[in-house]
Enzyme design. Structure first.
Site, PDB file in Angstrom:
ATOM      1  N   VAL A  63       0.814  -1.222   0.000  1.00  0.00           N
ATOM      2  CA  VAL A  63       0.000   0.000   0.000  1.00  0.00           C
ATOM      3  C   VAL A  63       0.843   1.265   0.000  1.00  0.00           C
ATOM      4  O   VAL A  63       0.341   2.352  -0.318  1.00  0.00           O
ATOM      5  CB  VAL A  63      -0.989   0.014   1.190  1.00  0.00           C
ATOM      6  CG1 VAL A  63      -1.999  -1.112   1.066  1.00  0.00           C
ATOM      7  CG2 VAL A  63      -0.256  -0.036   2.533  1.00  0.00           C
ATOM      8  N   ASN A  89      -6.435  -1.121   6.799  1.00  0.00           N
ATOM      9  CA  ASN A  89      -5.973  -1.835   7.987  1.00  0.00           C
ATOM     10  C   ASN A  89      -4.488  -2.187   7.943  1.00  0.00           C
ATOM     11  O   ASN A  89      -3.893  -2.447   8.989  1.00  0.00           O
ATOM     12  CB  ASN A  89      -6.795  -3.126   8.139  1.00  0.00           C
ATOM     13  CG  ASN A  89      -6.210  -4.069   9.161  1.00  0.00           C
ATOM     14  OD1 ASN A  89      -6.355  -3.888  10.356  1.00  0.00           O
ATOM     15  ND2 ASN A  89      -5.509  -5.105   8.693  1.00  0.00           N
ATOM     16  N   SER A 141      -5.193   3.172  16.281  1.00  0.00           N
ATOM     17  CA  SER A 141      -4.872   2.446  17.507  1.00  0.00           C
ATOM     18  C   SER A 141      -5.107   3.378  18.671  1.00  0.00           C
ATOM     19  O   SER A 141      -5.024   4.604  18.527  1.00  0.00           O
ATOM     20  CB  SER A 141      -3.407   1.990  17.495  1.00  0.00           C
ATOM     21  OG  SER A 141      -2.993   1.589  18.793  1.00  0.00           O
ATOM     22  N   TYR A 154       5.074   4.088  15.541  1.00  0.00           N
ATOM     23  CA  TYR A 154       3.717   3.536  15.463  1.00  0.00           C
ATOM     24  C   TYR A 154       2.690   4.539  15.976  1.00  0.00           C
ATOM     25  O   TYR A 154       1.661   4.776  15.332  1.00  0.00           O
ATOM     26  CB  TYR A 154       3.674   2.243  16.272  1.00  0.00           C
ATOM     27  CG  TYR A 154       2.370   1.487  16.211  1.00  0.00           C
ATOM     28  CD1 TYR A 154       2.090   0.642  15.145  1.00  0.00           C
ATOM     29  CD2 TYR A 154       1.429   1.591  17.239  1.00  0.00           C
ATOM     30  CE1 TYR A 154       0.899  -0.079  15.096  1.00  0.00           C
ATOM     31  CE2 TYR A 154       0.243   0.883  17.199  1.00  0.00           C
ATOM     32  CZ  TYR A 154      -0.019   0.058  16.130  1.00  0.00           C
ATOM     33  OH  TYR A 154      -1.200  -0.655  16.083  1.00  0.00           O
ATOM     34  N   ALA A 156       2.979   7.792  16.248  1.00  0.00           N
ATOM     35  CA  ALA A 156       2.905   8.949  15.349  1.00  0.00           C
ATOM     36  C   ALA A 156       2.088   8.630  14.105  1.00  0.00           C
ATOM     37  O   ALA A 156       1.250   9.438  13.666  1.00  0.00           O
ATOM     38  CB  ALA A 156       4.320   9.380  14.957  1.00  0.00           C
ATOM     39  N   LYS A 158      -0.232   6.264  13.750  1.00  0.00           N
ATOM     40  CA  LYS A 158      -1.632   6.046  14.094  1.00  0.00           C
ATOM     41  C   LYS A 158      -2.331   7.351  14.471  1.00  0.00           C
ATOM     42  O   LYS A 158      -3.529   7.531  14.185  1.00  0.00           O
ATOM     43  CB  LYS A 158      -1.742   5.027  15.231  1.00  0.00           C
ATOM     44  CG  LYS A 158      -1.359   3.602  14.820  1.00  0.00           C
ATOM     45  CD  LYS A 158      -2.187   3.080  13.659  1.00  0.00           C
ATOM     46  CE  LYS A 158      -2.074   1.567  13.498  1.00  0.00           C
ATOM     47  NZ  LYS A 158      -2.862   1.075  12.347  1.00  0.00           N
TER      48      LYS A 158
END
Length: 246
Positions: A63, A89, A141, A154, A156, A158
């Site tokens: 992606v 996702n 999250s 992670y 940052a 999310k």
């Protein structure tokens, strides 16, 4: 069936939360594109969707690669004519404390989570605008709201997905496209299954419901947001965390 005959793309659908979302959408009547980088798990998820009596496509895609995402959407439109639902996702983590975050890891995490989400939205939106209909559900999250120790990249990424969701929701509302974001808490995915018991139990102890979440519980909320039952919801950030961070 809440999404009967809708055409859906789910990224990162080969395992964990993404797989559960793909299967729940199929159970509720949707035909599903399994967009997954891992060919083995992606092909297996496709077969699981088909076993529920729905059409399925498996497309191996990164992606973070904009042209690959555009190609994927082109394949889906050629095969099925439209895309009604997009669930972003796909993601992963390269955990590190602040001073140990490496530039390459930072870039890789943000490219998949944040750039990947943008790439997929940009690819599907033109035909959703043409149809004046669409449901986009992004997976963030609880760390995107609270932050997490040793989860700088992670958290940052999310957090960025939450802001992206709200901005896109404002822009697309006039086209009857609903854009929402789900914030899972600790959920029993293959990654979390490998977490040391010590750390997993610390989070569970701080969770009012006193247990870990199941991927199906996240999928239930995603399917609601992807259905017309949530027709007056857009720009919402829905926490599914057992009360953690309350």
């Amino acid at each position: 069936m809440r999404v009967k005959d809708k055409k859906a793309i789910v990224t990162g659908a080969g395992q964990g939360i993404g797989r559960s979302i793909a299967l729940k959408l199929a159970q509720e009547g949707a035909h599903v594109v399994v967009a997954e980088k891992n060919t083995e798990s992606g092909a297996k998820a496709k077969r699981e969707v088909e076993s529920l009596g729905r059409k399925a496509l498996f497309i191996a895609v990164d992606v973070a690669d904009q042209s690959a995402v555009q190609d994927m959407v082109g394949q889906v439109l050629e095969a099925w004519g439209r895309i009604d639902i997009l669930v972003n996702n796909a993601g992963f983590d390269r955990g590190a404390t602040l001073l140990k975050v490496r530039e390459g890891d930072w870039d890789a995490v943000l490219e998949v989570h944040l750039k990947g989400t943008l790439n997929c939205i940009q690819a599907v939106v033109p035909q959703m605008v043409e149809n004046q209909y669409g449901k986009i559900v992004n997976i963030s999250s609880i760390y995107g709201k609270s932050g997490g120790i040793a989860a700088v990249s992670y958290s940052a990424a999310k957090g960025g997905i939450i802001g992206l969701t709200k901005s896109v929701a404002r822009e697309l509302g006039r086209h009857q496209i609903n854009v929402n974001v789900v914030l899972p808490g600790l959920t029993l995915t293959p990654t979390i299954a490998k977490m040391p018991d010590k750390y997993r139990n610390m989070i569970i102890e701080d969770t009012p419901l006193g247990r870990i979440g199941q991927p199906e519980e996240i999928a239930n909320v995603v399917v609601f947001l992807a259905s017309d039952e949530a027709s007056y919801m857009t720009g919402a950030a829905v926490e599914v965390s057992g009360g953690w961070n309350m």
